[in-house]
Design a protein around this motif. Structure first.
Motif, mmCIF file in Angstrom:
data_model
loop_
_atom_site.group_PDB
_atom_site.id
_atom_site.type_symbol
_atom_site.label_atom_id
_atom_site.label_comp_id
_atom_site.label_asym_id
_atom_site.label_seq_id
_atom_site.Cartn_x
_atom_site.Cartn_y
_atom_site.Cartn_z
ATOM 1 N N GLU A 103 0.836 -1.211 0.000
ATOM 2 C CA GLU A 103 0.000 0.000 0.000
ATOM 3 C C GLU A 103 0.867 1.255 0.000
ATOM 4 O OE1 GLU A 103 -2.386 -0.668 3.461
ATOM 5 O OE2 GLU A 103 -3.890 -1.847 2.364
ATOM 6 N N ARG A 106 2.369 1.851 -3.438
ATOM 7 C CA ARG A 106 1.449 2.215 -4.520
ATOM 8 C C ARG A 106 0.736 3.550 -4.299
ATOM 9 N NH1 ARG A 106 3.643 -0.644 -8.236
ATOM 10 N NH2 ARG A 106 1.870 -0.289 -9.585
ATOM 11 N N GLU A 182 -4.149 -2.364 -8.755
ATOM 12 C CA GLU A 182 -4.645 -2.195 -7.405
ATOM 13 C C GLU A 182 -3.781 -2.977 -6.417
ATOM 14 O OE1 GLU A 182 -7.128 -0.209 -6.473
ATOM 15 O OE2 GLU A 182 -7.275 0.451 -8.547
ATOM 16 N N ASP A 184 -4.787 -4.852 -4.066
ATOM 17 C CA ASP A 184 -5.304 -6.217 -3.940
ATOM 18 C C ASP A 184 -4.751 -7.133 -5.019
ATOM 19 O OD1 ASP A 184 -6.771 -5.600 -1.705
ATOM 20 O OD2 ASP A 184 -8.668 -5.354 -2.774
ATOM 21 N N ASP A 185 -4.580 -6.609 -6.238
ATOM 22 C CA ASP A 185 -4.044 -7.421 -7.328
ATOM 23 C C ASP A 185 -2.598 -7.828 -7.046
ATOM 24 O OD1 ASP A 185 -6.443 -7.138 -8.691
ATOM 25 O OD2 ASP A 185 -5.748 -5.394 -9.825
#
Length: 200
Positions: A103, A106, A182, A184-185
């Protein structure tokens, strides 16, 4: 009898104040424009110092990015460690450590990719580069501690697996040029690889 802690002198306070201004200026400009579109002159102007003074604190823009990002990565690691302590399953606990780091990486994709590049190829003699490498080592130690819950693994094996987990994480974060997948990806991509590694 040990000497009492002496307060910082005026010179040290002034140096720290300049460093704080530089860090704040760089953080704001990098977040708004991305590291590649910000010049050292813009950072110096925003920090209200001369460019020559800026280079007394950092040798390059990449080193300045490390200075800005290291604190955020260290905080992300602490969040991950705290989350992992509450999770029994080793794979899920490792992913709990990794997620906040992904996180953090990104939040600004260009800055995240440049940070990874500076960690790998930056100047080993620079203190902020050493700090970044230390955060990687701390991340691996946290992962090894989780993996060490498995009594079938000795400490050396857990640390070796943690090195591999670290490589998987950094390669997954860096493996999407020109795109911004993302979180999550990316975590799912890491998870798919770690299942093969950890659930044998």
């Amino acid at each position: 009898m040990p000497l009492a802690h002496q307060p910082a002198g005026r010179r040290e306070r002034n140096k720290q104040a300049k460093l704080d201004r530089i860090t704040a200026a760089a953080r704001e400009l990098f977040a708004e424009h991305g590291v590649d579109d910000v010049t050292t002159q813009q950072i110096a102007d925003k920090a209200d110092i001369g460019t020559g003074t800026l280079f007394l604190y950092v040798k390059s823009k990449g080193e300045l990015l490390l200075l800005v990002q290291n604190a955020a990565y260290a905080e992300a690691l602490e969040q991950g460690r705290a989350a992992a302590e509450l999770i029994a399953d080793p794979l899920e606990a490792v992913l709990a450590i990794i997620r906040p780091v992904v996180e953090c990486n990104r939040k600004q994709v260009e800055n995240g990719r440049t940070y990874l590049r500076e960690m790998v190829f930056g100047d080993l003699g620079e203190p902020h580069h050493r700090d970044a490498i230390a955060i990687v080592a701390q991340t691996e130690q946290a992962v090894a501690a989780v993996l060490g819950r498995d009594t079938r693994l000795h400490a050396g094996q857990a640390m070796t697996l943690a090195h591999i987990v670290s490589a998987v994480m950094f390669l997954s974060m860096a493996a999407h040029p020109g795109t911004a997948p993302e979180v999550d990806d990316i975590v799912q991509d890491i998870s798919a690889q770690l299942v093969v590694l950890l659930r044998r």
